[in-house]
Scaffold this active site. Structure first.
Site, short mmCIF file in Angstrom:
data_model
loop_
_atom_site.label_atom_id
_atom_site.label_comp_id
_atom_site.label_asym_id
_atom_site.label_seq_id
_atom_site.Cartn_x
_atom_site.Cartn_y
_atom_site.Cartn_z
NE ARG A 83 42.89 -14.89 -6.26
CZ ARG A 83 42.08 -15.54 -5.42
NH1 ARG A 83 42.48 -15.79 -4.18
NH2 ARG A 83 40.89 -15.92 -5.81
CB THR A 113 36.96 -26.25 -4.28
OG1 THR A 113 37.45 -25.24 -3.40
CG2 THR A 113 38.11 -26.87 -5.04
CE1 TYR A 161 38.65 -28.06 -8.44
CE2 TYR A 161 39.46 -30.31 -8.25
CZ TYR A 161 39.69 -28.96 -8.46
OH TYR A 161 40.98 -28.51 -8.69
N PRO A 178 47.39 -31.45 -12.07
CG PRO A 178 47.35 -29.15 -11.73
CD PRO A 178 46.60 -30.25 -12.41
N GLY A 179 48.59 -32.53 -8.89
CA GLY A 179 48.17 -33.13 -7.62
C GLY A 179 47.86 -32.00 -6.64
N1 CAA Z 1 37.51 -40.17 3.02
C1 CAA Z 1 36.59 -40.87 3.74
N2 CAA Z 1 35.82 -40.32 4.68
C2 CAA Z 1 35.98 -39.00 4.92
C3 CAA Z 1 36.89 -38.21 4.21
C4 CAA Z 1 37.67 -38.85 3.24
N3 CAA Z 1 38.58 -38.18 2.52
N4 CAA Z 1 36.80 -36.95 4.66
C5 CAA Z 1 35.86 -36.92 5.63
N5 CAA Z 1 35.37 -38.17 5.79
C6 CAA Z 1 34.33 -38.59 6.71
C7 CAA Z 1 34.48 -37.94 8.05
O1 CAA Z 1 35.43 -38.64 8.82
C8 CAA Z 1 33.07 -38.03 8.61
O2 CAA Z 1 32.87 -39.35 9.08
P1 CAA Z 1 31.92 -39.60 10.35
O3 CAA Z 1 30.57 -39.04 9.96
O4 CAA Z 1 31.95 -41.09 10.50
O5 CAA Z 1 32.60 -38.85 11.45
C9 CAA Z 1 32.20 -37.88 7.35
O6 CAA Z 1 33.07 -38.14 6.24
C10 CAA Z 1 31.61 -36.50 7.16
O7 CAA Z 1 32.57 -35.58 7.51
P2 CAA Z 1 32.20 -34.16 8.03
O8 CAA Z 1 30.95 -34.16 8.82
O9 CAA Z 1 33.45 -33.56 8.61
O10 CAA Z 1 31.82 -33.44 6.65
P3 CAA Z 1 31.63 -31.93 6.40
O11 CAA Z 1 30.27 -31.73 5.87
O12 CAA Z 1 32.03 -31.09 7.57
O13 CAA Z 1 32.66 -31.69 5.22
C11 CAA Z 1 34.80 -31.74 4.16
C12 CAA Z 1 34.04 -31.66 5.46
C13 CAA Z 1 34.29 -30.70 3.17
C14 CAA Z 1 34.63 -33.11 3.56
C15 CAA Z 1 36.25 -31.46 4.53
O14 CAA Z 1 36.72 -32.55 5.27
C16 CAA Z 1 37.16 -31.24 3.35
O15 CAA Z 1 37.30 -30.13 2.87
N6 CAA Z 1 37.82 -32.29 2.89
C17 CAA Z 1 38.82 -32.17 1.82
C18 CAA Z 1 38.25 -32.45 0.47
C19 CAA Z 1 39.36 -32.28 -0.51
O16 CAA Z 1 40.35 -33.02 -0.52
N7 CAA Z 1 39.27 -31.27 -1.36
C20 CAA Z 1 40.33 -30.95 -2.27
C21 CAA Z 1 40.54 -29.47 -2.25
S1 CAA Z 1 42.03 -29.00 -3.09
C22 CAA Z 1 41.66 -29.15 -4.70
O17 CAA Z 1 40.57 -29.44 -5.10
C23 CAA Z 1 42.79 -28.91 -5.67
C24 CAA Z 1 43.06 -30.11 -6.46
O18 CAA Z 1 42.74 -30.15 -7.65
C25 CAA Z 1 43.80 -31.24 -5.86
#
Ligand code: CAA
Length: 240
Positions: free
Chosen positions: A12, A86, A147, A177-178
């Site tokens: 996958r 993740t 991660y 990778p990005g």
């Molecule tokens: N930078 C700064 N602040 C952030 C942020 C970020 N990137 N993302 C969320 N926040 C803030 C929110 O705005 C929120 O602020 P407030 O409390 O002031 O409103 C606070 O952090 C907490 O946010 P949530 O309550 O929404 O947090 P949550 O517990 O619901 O979690 C999350 C949400 C898991 C962080 C979700 O936003 C998420 O999945 N984010 C993406 C993370 C990411 O980029 N993962 C990569 C996956 S892909 C991968 O990993 C492949 C690879 O190799 C590239």
């Protein structure tokens, strides 16, 4: 006889693209997967690539799975440690279970994948090891303490293995990778994903095949003096 390549998490996402690219380049490919039997049998049906089920987090299961691949196909000369998961959460909400699951699969899983094939590579004086790291191992990422730790760890692994394997004709390199258009990235909430894409100068997600081509190059004879390196493929999102 063509060289045998093992790709973990190879049925996958990025792993599937790597498996297919290696097959197209003439290698005999085995793809391992953790549990999605349906996706694996669909993948085998479409590509003819054999799939094997084991959990990379389990050393004994990895050893047994690898022994089965070698019994079926011959000695593994190329290993691509790609399997990864993740369990994102801001650090103050991250549970010990979320930490452990990601460490066990993404980091210990790399050890469990390479360790059983390493003695054979040393004996035969040839080996190609590629570990799929991530831009988030290079730069860190909000909600990915677990991660990012594993993906930064991958870079330490290949830099160390490179020094140990160099005289035995083994190279070990990482690809970072990005954000690539896979299920893993699509699982990120849409709004968050849009804000991530806005930070990528290329203005888009990468394609799995763009990562697979990096791997195909690193395992080729052309890459024989590239050892302990990291190829970043991230659309100019980050430089290290
Ligand atoms: N930078 C700064 N602040 C952030 C942020 C970020 N990137 N993302 C969320 N926040 C803030 C929110 O705005 C929120 O602020 P407030 O409390 O002031 O409103 C606070 O952090 C907490 O946010 P949530 O309550 O929404 O947090 P949550 O517990 O619901 O979690 C999350 C949400 C898991 C962080 C979700 O936003 C998420 O999945 N984010 C993406 C993370 C990411 O980029 N993962 C990569 C996956 S892909 C991968 O990993 C492949 C690879 O190799 C590239």
């Amino acid at each position: 006889m063509s060289r045998v390549a093992l790709v973990t998490g190879g049925s996958r996402g990025i792993g599937a693209a790597i498996s297919k690219a290696l097959k197209d380049a003439g290698y005999t490919v085995a793809a391992s997967y953790a549990g999605n039997d349906e996706a694996a049998s669909k993948f085998t049906g479409e590509t003819g690539i054999k799939t094997y089920r084991w959990d990379v987090a389990d050393y004994e299961a990895s050893k047994a799975g690898i022994a089965q691949v070698e019994a079926d196909l011959g000695p593994i000369e190329i290993v691509v440690a790609n399997a990864g998961i993740t369990k994102d959460a801001p650090f103050h909400k991250m549970t010990p279970d979320q930490w452990k699951a990601v460490i066990d699969t993404n980091l210990t899983g790399v050890f469990n994948t390479i360790h059983p094939v390493w003695p054979g590579m040393r004996e035969r004086k040839f080996g190609r090891v590629v570990v799929i790291s991530s831009v988030n191992g290079q730069k860190g990422q909000f909600a990915q303490v677990n991660y990012a730790a594993t993906k930064a760890g991958d870079i330490g692994i290949v830099r160390s293995l490179a020094q140990e394997g160099a005289r035995a004709g083994i190279t070990a390199n990482a690809v970072c990778p990005g954000y690539i258009a896979t299920e893993m990235v699509m699982a990120v909430p849409e709004k968050v994903r849009e804000s991530i894409i806005a930070q990528i100068p290329a203005g888009r997600l990468g394609e799995p095949e763009e990562i697979a081509r990096c791997v195909t190059f690193l395992v080729s004879d052309d890459a024989s003096f590239i050892n302990g390196s990291t190829i970043s493929a991230n659309g100019a999102q980050f430089f290290s």
